[in-house]
Design an enzyme around this catalytic site. Structure first.
Site, short mmCIF file in Angstrom:
data_model
loop_
_atom_site.label_atom_id
_atom_site.label_comp_id
_atom_site.label_asym_id
_atom_site.label_seq_id
_atom_site.Cartn_x
_atom_site.Cartn_y
_atom_site.Cartn_z
N GLU A 41 0.54 -1.62 -0.75
CA GLU A 41 -0.53 -1.66 0.27
C GLU A 41 -1.45 -0.45 0.18
O GLU A 41 -2.62 -0.53 0.53
CB GLU A 41 0.08 -1.70 1.68
CG GLU A 41 0.46 -3.10 2.10
CD GLU A 41 0.85 -3.21 3.58
OE1 GLU A 41 0.78 -2.22 4.32
OE2 GLU A 41 1.25 -4.31 3.97
N HIS B 153 21.57 -7.13 -16.24
CA HIS B 153 21.96 -8.45 -16.73
C HIS B 153 20.95 -9.50 -16.33
O HIS B 153 21.25 -10.69 -16.30
CB HIS B 153 23.36 -8.79 -16.19
CG HIS B 153 24.37 -7.75 -16.57
ND1 HIS B 153 25.07 -7.78 -17.76
CD2 HIS B 153 24.74 -6.61 -15.94
CE1 HIS B 153 25.85 -6.72 -17.83
NE2 HIS B 153 25.67 -5.98 -16.74
N LYS C 146 -3.92 -11.67 8.22
CA LYS C 146 -3.58 -11.75 9.64
C LYS C 146 -4.63 -12.58 10.38
O LYS C 146 -4.31 -13.42 11.22
CB LYS C 146 -3.52 -10.35 10.27
CG LYS C 146 -2.28 -9.53 9.88
CD LYS C 146 -2.25 -8.21 10.65
CE LYS C 146 -1.04 -7.37 10.29
NZ LYS C 146 -0.92 -6.12 11.03
O1 PA5 Z 1 1.49 -0.52 6.69
C1 PA5 Z 1 0.85 -1.28 7.38
O2 PA5 Z 1 -0.20 -0.92 7.96
C2 PA5 Z 1 1.28 -2.72 7.63
O3 PA5 Z 1 2.27 -3.13 6.77
C3 PA5 Z 1 1.80 -2.86 9.05
O4 PA5 Z 1 2.85 -1.97 9.25
C4 PA5 Z 1 2.25 -4.28 9.37
O5 PA5 Z 1 1.26 -5.20 9.04
C5 PA5 Z 1 2.59 -4.40 10.85
O6 PA5 Z 1 1.50 -4.00 11.64
P1 PA5 Z 1 1.65 -3.60 13.13
O7 PA5 Z 1 2.53 -2.40 13.20
O8 PA5 Z 1 0.27 -3.33 13.60
O9 PA5 Z 1 2.30 -4.75 13.84
#
Ligand code: PA5
Length: 451
Positions: free
Chosen positions: A282, A311, A424
């Site tokens: 990310e 393996h 989202k």
């Molecule tokens: O790292 C990030 O920003 C995302 O992976 C969020 O943690 C994830 O989408 C969850 O978002 P939120 O904490 O707003 O529910």
């Protein structure tokens, strides 16, 4: 402290590895970037020195320890760090032990995926009266989290249990739905600093509250991260593990190795590779550079488990495309010793007798590393003297710092996630959330389906 062995990232140890010349060319830039990150002091560093955050978690200790079960409701950065901590620091049968066997600490469950079979199996197993639910969402609007929250809340209400006595929120200090509900209904709430992204939040209340609930030494965790930070800001690249990791991955990326495999030789550290996968994917997978150019940057993180995946995956790593670097997580001292007895005299088996399982594991790691080197495939090792809170705290810091340096090297912003946000929003649209009805997204013009 954690140790790092970069030998097999370099020439001549591995053919096609980083040459001295390539590395020394990058060294001044690396020192400069380290200085920049230290000066900018990202949110994941600031959080370590914010005593209020740690205290806000500690203040809940007595209340939390009244319960038997702790359920984390969150997804991605809001749950992966806590899951990595629980799997690394608690035995596999933790949830099957009695409360006294658990030293008074809580069982832990994660409602992350919205898989009805899984969610129902967790909720059917636990006694709601003895359960505290930690709803974790920075934005306070993630669909999976809000769906689980409402399911749980519905159950609590049906059983006549008071929601505010069984729920704690962890969310943005000012914004979002969860904050509003908390204020309206006097639900206990912990803060996630506004500038702290989910995947960098494990050492904030996001990870610290679940960790405290299961008896992790959260002070040791934070101390480990602080001690690692002092090494992350060392300007001499050769003495700075984060700078070395970033430099090596960057130089190999230039050579076409865009895949980063993390391969713990420890079941307990396997979930840590999930945490790394999210952090790396990310943070570094970006369409635009800082100057707005379309670059489609990124290094693809993969996880593998040693020795099991020798393996399964090793054939590919050794002889397939030369597009990867492998990072082994090695454990020097396991908590338990398991001896292999000498039972048969036959030569195919007798060599194992009298050895420990950890000897076999280590020899296999060594064998894998050398076989990769033989094939000109670079690798490095992160060495845990033992698996404990202090060492995990270091690991989190080293990788968060490395990721930030990688962001700078790749000239992208590692702290945003527009690709996640788009997914989202399409979900909101499909599920009929107000304001998202008219959202347009691609539909196949020509369907290719087999039924
Ligand atoms: O790292 C990030 O920003 C995302 O992976 C969020 O943690 C994830 O989408 C969850 O978002 P939120 O904490 O707003 O529910």
């Amino acid at each position: 402290m954690l140790k790092f062995d970069f030998s097999f990232m370099f020439e001549p140890n591995v053919k096609g590895g980083i040459s001295e010349e390539e590395f020394s060319k990058l060294e001044p830039t690396m020192s400069q970037l380290v200085e920049e990150v230290a000066r900018e002091r990202p949110a994941f560093v600031k959080v370590l020195f914010d005593r209020n955050l740690l205290e806000s978690v500690e203040d809940l200790r007595e209340w939390i320890l009244n319960f038997d079960n702790f359920v984390v409701i969150g997804i991605g950065g809001s749950s992966l760090g806590a899951a990595a901590l629980a799997n690394a620091l608690k035995p596999f049968d933790w949830n099957y032990l009695s409360k006294s066997e658990r030293g008074g600490y809580l069982r832990i469950f994660f409602l992350e995926n919205v898989d009805p079979d899984y969610t129902a199996s967790v909720l059917d197993r636990i006694d709601l009266k003895a359960t505290v639910f930690n709803v974790v969402s920075k934005s306070g609007s993630t669909a999976e989290c809000l769906a689980h929250y409402q399911i749980v809340r519905g159950l609590l209400e049906v059983r006549g249990l008071k929601v505010s006595e069984h729920v704690v929120f962890t969310t943005d200090p000012k914004k979002g739905l969860l904050r509003r509900i908390a204020e309206r209904e006097k639900i206990v709430v912990l803060d996630i600093p506004p500038e702290l992204g989910g995947r960098f939040s494990v050492l904030s209340p996001v990870g610290l509250l679940p960790a405290m609930a299961i008896g992790v030494d959260i002070k040791a965790l934070v101390d480990g991260a602080k001690d690692a930070y002092t090494k992350c800001v060392v300007l001499d690249v050769w003495k700075n593990p984060a700078a070395m990791m970033a430099a090596c991955h960057y130089l190999h990326k230039i050579k076409g190795r865009r895949i980063s495999v993390m391969m713990p030789y420890s079941n307990r550290l396997y979930t840590l590779a999930d945490w790394f996968r999210q952090l790396w994917a990310e943070s570094l997978g970006k369409k635009y550079s800082l100057s707005g150019e379309v670059v489609h940057e990124g290094l693809t993180p993969i996880k593998a488990l040693g020795v099991v995946d020798q393996h399964s995956q090793l054939q590919l790593y050794n002889e397939g495309p030369d597009d990867k670097t492998i990072t082994f997580l090695e454990v020097e001292k396991f908590d338990k010793n398991v001896l292999i007895p000498s039972i048969h005299d036959d030569e195919e088996i007798s060599y194992l007798g009298g050895k420990r399982l950890s000897d076999l594991l280590r020899s296999e790691l060594f064998g894998t590393e050398r076989s990769l080197a033989f094939n000109g495939r670079p690798s490095m090792r992160v060495i845990f003297p033992a698996i404990d809170a202090y060492n995990l705290g270091q690991f989190f810091m080293y990788y968060e710092f490395t990721t930030t340096l990688m962001g700078k090297l790749l000239k992208i912003n590692p702290f945003d996630q527009p690709g996640v946000e788009l997914g989202k929003q399409i979900t909101y649209s499909l599920m009929g959330r107000k304001g998202f009805e008219k959202m347009e997204f691609p539909e196949p013009v020509r369907k290719v389906v087999i039924e």
